[in-house]
Each structure stands twice: as structure tokens, then as C-alpha cells.
Design a protein around this motif. Structure first.
Motif, PDB file in Angstrom:
ATOM      1  N   VAL A  19       0.836  -1.198   0.000  1.00 37.24           N
ATOM      2  CA  VAL A  19       0.000   0.000   0.000  1.00 37.24           C
ATOM      3  C   VAL A  19       0.874   1.252   0.000  1.00 37.24           C
ATOM      4  N   ALA A  20       1.893   1.251   0.810  1.00 40.03           N
ATOM      5  CA  ALA A  20       2.774   2.424   0.889  1.00 40.03           C
ATOM      6  C   ALA A  20       3.458   2.698  -0.440  1.00 40.03           C
ATOM      7  N   VAL A  21       3.920   1.663  -1.109  1.00 37.61           N
ATOM      8  CA  VAL A  21       4.606   1.848  -2.393  1.00 37.61           C
ATOM      9  C   VAL A  21       3.639   2.358  -3.453  1.00 37.61           C
ATOM     10  N   VAL A  22       2.478   1.734  -3.540  1.00 37.42           N
ATOM     11  CA  VAL A  22       1.502   2.136  -4.554  1.00 37.42           C
ATOM     12  C   VAL A  22       1.044   3.569  -4.322  1.00 37.42           C
ATOM     13  N   ILE A  23       0.715   3.883  -3.113  1.00 38.38           N
ATOM     14  CA  ILE A  23       0.237   5.223  -2.811  1.00 38.38           C
ATOM     15  C   ILE A  23       1.339   6.247  -3.034  1.00 38.38           C
ATOM     16  N   GLY A  24       2.532   5.925  -2.613  1.00 41.17           N
ATOM     17  CA  GLY A  24       3.643   6.861  -2.763  1.00 41.17           C
ATOM     18  C   GLY A  24       3.947   7.209  -4.197  1.00 41.17           C
ATOM     19  N   THR A  25       3.754   6.270  -5.103  1.00 33.98           N
ATOM     20  CA  THR A  25       4.087   6.536  -6.501  1.00 33.98           C
ATOM     21  C   THR A  25       2.899   7.012  -7.321  1.00 33.98           C
ATOM     22  N   ALA A  26       1.769   6.370  -7.179  1.00 31.73           N
ATOM     23  CA  ALA A  26       0.642   6.661  -8.065  1.00 31.73           C
ATOM     24  C   ALA A  26      -0.144   7.910  -7.687  1.00 31.73           C
ATOM     25  N   PHE A  27      -0.489   8.040  -6.431  1.00 30.48           N
ATOM     26  CA  PHE A  27      -1.374   9.121  -6.045  1.00 30.48           C
ATOM     27  C   PHE A  27      -0.660  10.438  -5.787  1.00 30.48           C
ATOM     28  N   THR A  28       0.612  10.394  -5.498  1.00 32.19           N
ATOM     29  CA  THR A  28       1.338  11.635  -5.226  1.00 32.19           C
ATOM     30  C   THR A  28       1.315  12.564  -6.421  1.00 32.19           C
ATOM     31  N   VAL A  29       1.519  12.027  -7.594  1.00 32.46           N
ATOM     32  CA  VAL A  29       1.522  12.852  -8.805  1.00 32.46           C
ATOM     33  C   VAL A  29       0.151  13.486  -9.031  1.00 32.46           C
ATOM     34  N   ILE A  30      -0.887  12.692  -8.866  1.00 31.02           N
ATOM     35  CA  ILE A  30      -2.247  13.204  -9.094  1.00 31.02           C
ATOM     36  C   ILE A  30      -2.601  14.274  -8.073  1.00 31.02           C
ATOM     37  N   VAL A  31      -2.339  13.992  -6.819  1.00 27.07           N
ATOM     38  CA  VAL A  31      -2.707  14.938  -5.761  1.00 27.07           C
ATOM     39  C   VAL A  31      -1.863  16.206  -5.853  1.00 27.07           C
ATOM     40  N   THR A  32      -0.588  16.071  -6.183  1.00 28.98           N
ATOM     41  CA  THR A  32       0.267  17.247  -6.331  1.00 28.98           C
ATOM     42  C   THR A  32      -0.221  18.126  -7.476  1.00 28.98           C
ATOM     43  N   ALA A  33      -0.585  17.509  -8.579  1.00 30.43           N
ATOM     44  CA  ALA A  33      -1.116  18.284  -9.703  1.00 30.43           C
ATOM     45  C   ALA A  33      -2.408  18.999  -9.307  1.00 30.43           C
ATOM     46  N   PHE A  34      -3.254  18.309  -8.554  1.00 26.49           N
ATOM     47  CA  PHE A  34      -4.510  18.916  -8.097  1.00 26.49           C
ATOM     48  C   PHE A  34      -4.248  20.126  -7.214  1.00 26.49           C
ATOM     49  N   THR A  35      -3.365  19.960  -6.229  1.00 32.34           N
ATOM     50  CA  THR A  35      -3.129  21.080  -5.321  1.00 32.34           C
ATOM     51  C   THR A  35      -2.337  22.204  -5.988  1.00 32.34           C
ATOM     52  N   ASP A  36      -1.370  21.849  -6.851  1.00 29.70           N
ATOM     53  CA  ASP A  36      -0.590  22.895  -7.527  1.00 29.70           C
ATOM     54  C   ASP A  36      -1.434  23.679  -8.528  1.00 29.70           C
ATOM     55  N   SER A  37      -2.347  22.994  -9.206  1.00 31.48           N
ATOM     56  CA  SER A  37      -3.121  23.647 -10.264  1.00 31.48           C
ATOM     57  C   SER A  37      -4.410  24.285  -9.780  1.00 31.48           C
ATOM     58  N   LEU A  38      -5.021  23.731  -8.746  1.00 31.37           N
ATOM     59  CA  LEU A  38      -6.305  24.251  -8.290  1.00 31.37           C
ATOM     60  C   LEU A  38      -6.246  24.926  -6.918  1.00 31.37           C
ATOM     61  N   ILE A  39      -5.653  24.249  -5.958  1.00 23.67           N
ATOM     62  CA  ILE A  39      -5.655  24.763  -4.589  1.00 23.67           C
ATOM     63  C   ILE A  39      -4.650  25.900  -4.413  1.00 23.67           C
ATOM     64  N   GLN A  40      -3.424  25.707  -4.913  1.00 24.62           N
ATOM     65  CA  GLN A  40      -2.377  26.723  -4.748  1.00 24.62           C
ATOM     66  C   GLN A  40      -2.790  28.086  -5.304  1.00 24.62           C
ATOM     67  N   PRO A  41      -3.375  28.168  -6.512  1.00 27.35           N
ATOM     68  CA  PRO A  41      -3.819  29.490  -6.979  1.00 27.35           C
ATOM     69  C   PRO A  41      -4.880  30.130  -6.085  1.00 27.35           C
ATOM     70  N   LEU A  42      -5.751  29.314  -5.517  1.00 25.85           N
ATOM     71  CA  LEU A  42      -6.761  29.862  -4.605  1.00 25.85           C
ATOM     72  C   LEU A  42      -6.104  30.409  -3.335  1.00 25.85           C
ATOM     73  N   ILE A  43      -5.120  29.670  -2.828  1.00 30.74           N
ATOM     74  CA  ILE A  43      -4.405  30.140  -1.635  1.00 30.74           C
ATOM     75  C   ILE A  43      -3.625  31.413  -1.971  1.00 30.74           C
ATOM     76  N   ASN A  44      -2.969  31.429  -3.135  1.00 28.08           N
ATOM     77  CA  ASN A  44      -2.201  32.605  -3.545  1.00 28.08           C
ATOM     78  C   ASN A  44      -3.096  33.823  -3.748  1.00 28.08           C
ATOM     79  N   ALA A  45      -4.351  33.588  -4.131  1.00 27.50           N
ATOM     80  CA  ALA A  45      -5.267  34.701  -4.333  1.00 27.50           C
ATOM     81  C   ALA A  45      -5.535  35.445  -3.033  1.00 27.50           C
ATOM     82  N   LEU A  46      -5.346  34.751  -1.903  1.00 26.93           N
ATOM     83  CA  LEU A  46      -5.517  35.422  -0.617  1.00 26.93           C
ATOM     84  C   LEU A  46      -4.440  36.471  -0.405  1.00 26.93           C
TER      85      LEU A  46
END
Length: 133
Positions: A19-46
Motif C-alpha cells: 500500500v505504501a509503495v503504490v500510494i507513494g508513486t501513483a497518487f502523489t503525482v495526481i494529488v500534487t497536480a490537483f493542489t498545484d493547479s487548483l488549490i495553490q492558486p486559490l491560496i495565492n489569491a488570498l
């Protein structure tokens, strides 16, 4: 052969490690893209004292290298929480349900070796040691 493989997978921490290996490799890229592309701009807008860099502040006003980026820290926390939620709901929770069914006797667990099998294995190991000497 497949039963032995299933027993190996269901024993100990093999599932936890997988579980640790799969999660560490597969979901990190997806979640990082989500937060960098959607969440980070919203936070920066503050904004902050330096709106060009996002939510944060400079320790020394004229030195760009002293910018403390609070937005990135918030983004990293969101990354962690999203990955932890995915791990829990997709892997840990279903595995716990399987283990609970095994405890109740609804599903058989890994086959334990019999006393005869253990004694035969010990005998074979002792025989191998004698041959090597």
C-alpha cells in the motif's frame, strides 16, 4: 501455488508495504497536480504582503530569497490529507473488513503449517547442514 501466494500476501505487513509503495508513486503525482493547479492558486489569491508570490511574506523586504511561502505549506498539508484519505478508504478499510470476516470465521485465512510439516522442514534443514559439513 496460487494459494501459497495468497497466504504470503495476506501475512504480516506485506499488504501495508505494498500500500505504501503504490500510494507513494501513483497518487502523489495526481494529488500534487490537483493542489498545484487548483488549490495553490486559490491560496495565492488570498495574497499577503507580497501578492506576486502568493500567500506569505518576506523577512527582508528587498531580498527575494527570504520569502516565507505559507501557501506552499498549506498546499503540502492538503496533499498529505488527500493521500491519507485515499489510502484509508481504498486500501486500509477494505483490508480491515476482510480481517474482521476472518475473525468471525466467514472467510478462511492463510493456511498454517501443520506440526508434521514443520517437523519435516526442520528435518530437511538439519539434513542440508550435515551435507554442507
Amino acid at each position: 501455488m496460487l494459494k501459497g501466494f495468497k497466504d504470503f500476501l495476506m501475512r504480516g505487513n506485506v499488504i501495508d508495504l505494498a500500500v505504501a509503495v503504490v500510494i507513494g508513486t501513483a497518487f502523489t503525482v495526481i494529488v500534487t497536480a490537483f493542489t498545484d493547479s487548483l488549490i495553490q492558486p486559490l491560496i495565492n489569491a488570498l495574497g499577503g504582503s507580497d501578492a506576486a508570490n502568493g500567500l506569505g511574506f518576506r523577512i527582508l523586504g528587498d531580498n527575494e530569497a527570504t520569502f516565507v511561502d505559507i501557501g506552499n505549506v498549506i498546499s503540502a498539508v492538503i496533499n498529505f490529507l488527500l493521500i491519507a484519505a485515499v489510502v484509508y478508504f481504498l486500501f486500509v478499510l477494505p483490508l480491515r473488513k476482510v480481517q474482521e470476516r476472518r475473525r468471525r470465521g466467514e472467510e478462511s485465512g492463510p493456511a498454517e503449517p501443520t506440526d508434521v510439516e514443520l517437523l519435516a522442514e526442520i528435518r530437511d534443514l538439519l539434513r542440508e547442514q550435515r551435507v554442507k559439513e
